[in-house]
Design a protein around this motif. Structure first.
Motif, short mmCIF file in Angstrom:
data_model
loop_
_atom_site.label_atom_id
_atom_site.label_comp_id
_atom_site.label_asym_id
_atom_site.label_seq_id
_atom_site.Cartn_x
_atom_site.Cartn_y
_atom_site.Cartn_z
N ASP A 160 0.66 -1.46 -0.07
CA ASP A 160 0.00 -0.06 0.37
C ASP A 160 0.99 1.46 -0.09
O ASP A 160 2.14 1.16 0.25
CB ASP A 160 -0.82 -0.19 1.23
N SER B 153 -7.74 8.12 0.87
CA SER B 153 -7.18 8.83 -0.43
C SER B 153 -6.86 10.71 0.01
O SER B 153 -8.45 11.35 0.49
CB SER B 153 -7.28 8.67 -0.91
N VAL C 196 -9.29 -2.06 -6.75
CA VAL C 196 -9.38 -0.95 -6.03
C VAL C 196 -11.02 -0.73 -5.47
O VAL C 196 -10.96 -0.08 -6.77
CB VAL C 196 -8.44 -0.60 -6.01
N GLU D 187 -7.14 5.62 -7.96
CA GLU D 187 -8.07 4.09 -7.29
C GLU D 187 -9.47 5.53 -7.27
O GLU D 187 -10.38 4.85 -7.10
CB GLU D 187 -7.09 4.22 -5.97
N LYS E 87 -3.31 1.41 7.15
CA LYS E 87 -4.05 0.61 7.13
C LYS E 87 -3.41 -0.23 6.27
O LYS E 87 -4.27 -1.23 6.34
CB LYS E 87 -3.04 1.63 4.97
N GLU F 152 -11.06 3.11 0.66
CA GLU F 152 -9.13 3.64 0.55
C GLU F 152 -9.43 5.17 0.96
O GLU F 152 -10.57 5.93 0.46
CB GLU F 152 -9.04 3.47 -1.10
#
Length: 427
Positions: free
Chosen positions: A103, A408, A401, A368, A146, A406
């Motif tokens: 990651d 971000s 993904v 993503e 994460k 996520e």
């Protein structure tokens, strides 16, 4: 008065017959690509059918005779089997071990530290190390959260920063803060320019493949597999070496000077880099076209343009270092990429500016966040740096993904993008 003008697509000025001709050529090329790519299957299919038909008519007596023959040559069978097992074992032990990207994290500050450019410059002179700690520790904290990795399990640490190189080093700051183990292999890269991130990736790959005592994470937990890294360094040429330099101006202020030859130097470095990368990633159909035009031009003196391979057949996504609009415009033109392929790079430049080597990860985060990264997709990261350097990394997505899961830097504002950004400004 400044007027912003947008480039119009070339197709809009074409006549209808020219447009139909381009469509026909497109389908001819797609047919050619399909034929070459699946040529082996098309050739072998009739052969398999023929062998199957012949095998069905094979007498049982012949099979019995073959078995009897093999029984009397048991020693030969054992020797061949042993040799096969030995060679297979040797291959699996000596082949390069795969390297995975578990990651990554991109730092995005909260609203409270925002300030004017003047205040930022004044404060940076006084608290540069403190700012570096805020950015680095913020990104690393998020990465550990994460992946749920214990900092003591980290065996390799690579830090790159082009202009800020204090003593103790930035890597030492990270080791101290997270209490990393004493035998960690730490590296602090400085002055490597905006392409340093891919140099770090290449170094990490080599270390992971050679350091057998280093803890490795499994493919099941990873997002991407590193397929290729290609590095090009043109520093032996004086023009390339001096096109991006750090120096003082007449007032004694230190800054980075860009030569007017920068675009020419970057184009030459890119050409060298993709010449090495192309055979590793391009389908055979594109390699044959490139080779044919090269032979025609070199040996038969044919007046034809060099064939530019279609890298869109090799990659689904492109992350091009967001160093400036001119660089992105030039690469979009030379690589014949679409607006969609350039979107991640242009939006990163528009939203975050030139964040040097980290721009590639903000671009990947954009892709993503848009929900575009699917399992099996191929990604090309390409960056330029002082020296002059052009480096590439090729990744393959191991899973689709889900942007909803996520964290971000784009998560709170991705729906606002893309925005229209003027390509050319004229006065």
């Amino acid at each position: 008065m400044t007027e912003a003008k947008l480039d119009t697509p070339a197709s809009s000025s074409r006549s209808l017959p020219d447009f139909k001709k381009c469509i026909k050529l497109k389908y001819v090329k797609l047919g050619y690509h399909y034929l070459i790519t699946h040529g082996m299957y098309l050739f072998l299919s009739p052969l398999v059918v023929l062998i199957t038909a012949q095998s069905s008519a094979f007498p049982l007596k012949d099979l019995y005779d073959l078995w009897e023959h093999l029984q009397y040559n048991l020693i030969s069978i054992i020797v061949c089997s042993t040799l096969l097992v030995f060679l297979s074992t040797l291959y699996f032990l000596t082949r390069p071990r795969p390297v995975y990207l578990v990651d990554y994290s991109c730092y995005k500050p909260e609203e409270c530290p925002k300030c004017t450019k003047r205040i930022f410059m004044d404060q940076s002179r006084m608290t540069a190390r403190k700012e570096a700690e805020t950015v680095m520790f913020g990104a690393i904290d998020e990465l550990f959260a994460k992946t749920c990795i214990n900092p003591r399990d980290i065996g390799i640490l690579i830090v790159n920063c082009t202009l800020f190189n204090p003593t103790p080093s930035l890597s030492a700051m990270i080791v101290k803060y997270y209490k990393l183990r004493g035998n960690i292999k730490s590296f602090n890269l400085g002055g490597m320019g905006c392409s340093a991130v891919l140099i770090s990736i290449d170094l990490a790959r080599d270390l992971l493949q050679s350091c057998f005592q280093t803890k490795a994470l499994t493919k099941r937990r990873s997002k991407y597999r590193l397929v290729h890294t290609v590095r090009t360094n043109k520093a032996a040429d004086d023009k390339c070496f001096s096109c991006v330099t750090q120096e003082e101006d007449a007032n004694g202020k230190v800054g980075v000077t860009l030569s007017k030859d920068l675009m020419v130097v970057a184009g030459d470095a890119l050409k060298t880099n993709i010449t090495t990368l192309g055979p590793l990633v391009l389908p055979m159909s594109e390699q044959l076209l490139f080779f044919a035009t090269l032979v025609g031009k070199k040996f038969f003196q044919m007046k034809i343009k060099p064939y530019i391979p279609d890298f869109k057949l090799a990659f689904e996504h492109f992350c091009i270092h967001a160093g400036g609009r001119a660089v992105l415009d030039e690469l979009e033109k030379n690589l014949q990429l679409s607006t969609w392929h350039m979107e991640a790079s242009r939006m990163t430049l528009h939203r975050f500016g030139n964040t040097s080597s980290s721009s590639l990860w903000y671009e990947l985060a954009y892709t993503e966040a848009k929900g575009r990264m699917n399992k099996g997709d191929r990604l090309w990261q390409i960056a330029f740096g002082s020296g002059f350097k052009c480096n590439s990394a090729v990744w393959k997505a191991l899973r689709t993904v889900n942007p909803a899961k996520e964290k971000s830097p784009w998560v709170d504002e991705i729906d606002q993008f893309p925005v229209e950004v003027p390509r050319v400004a004229t006065i």
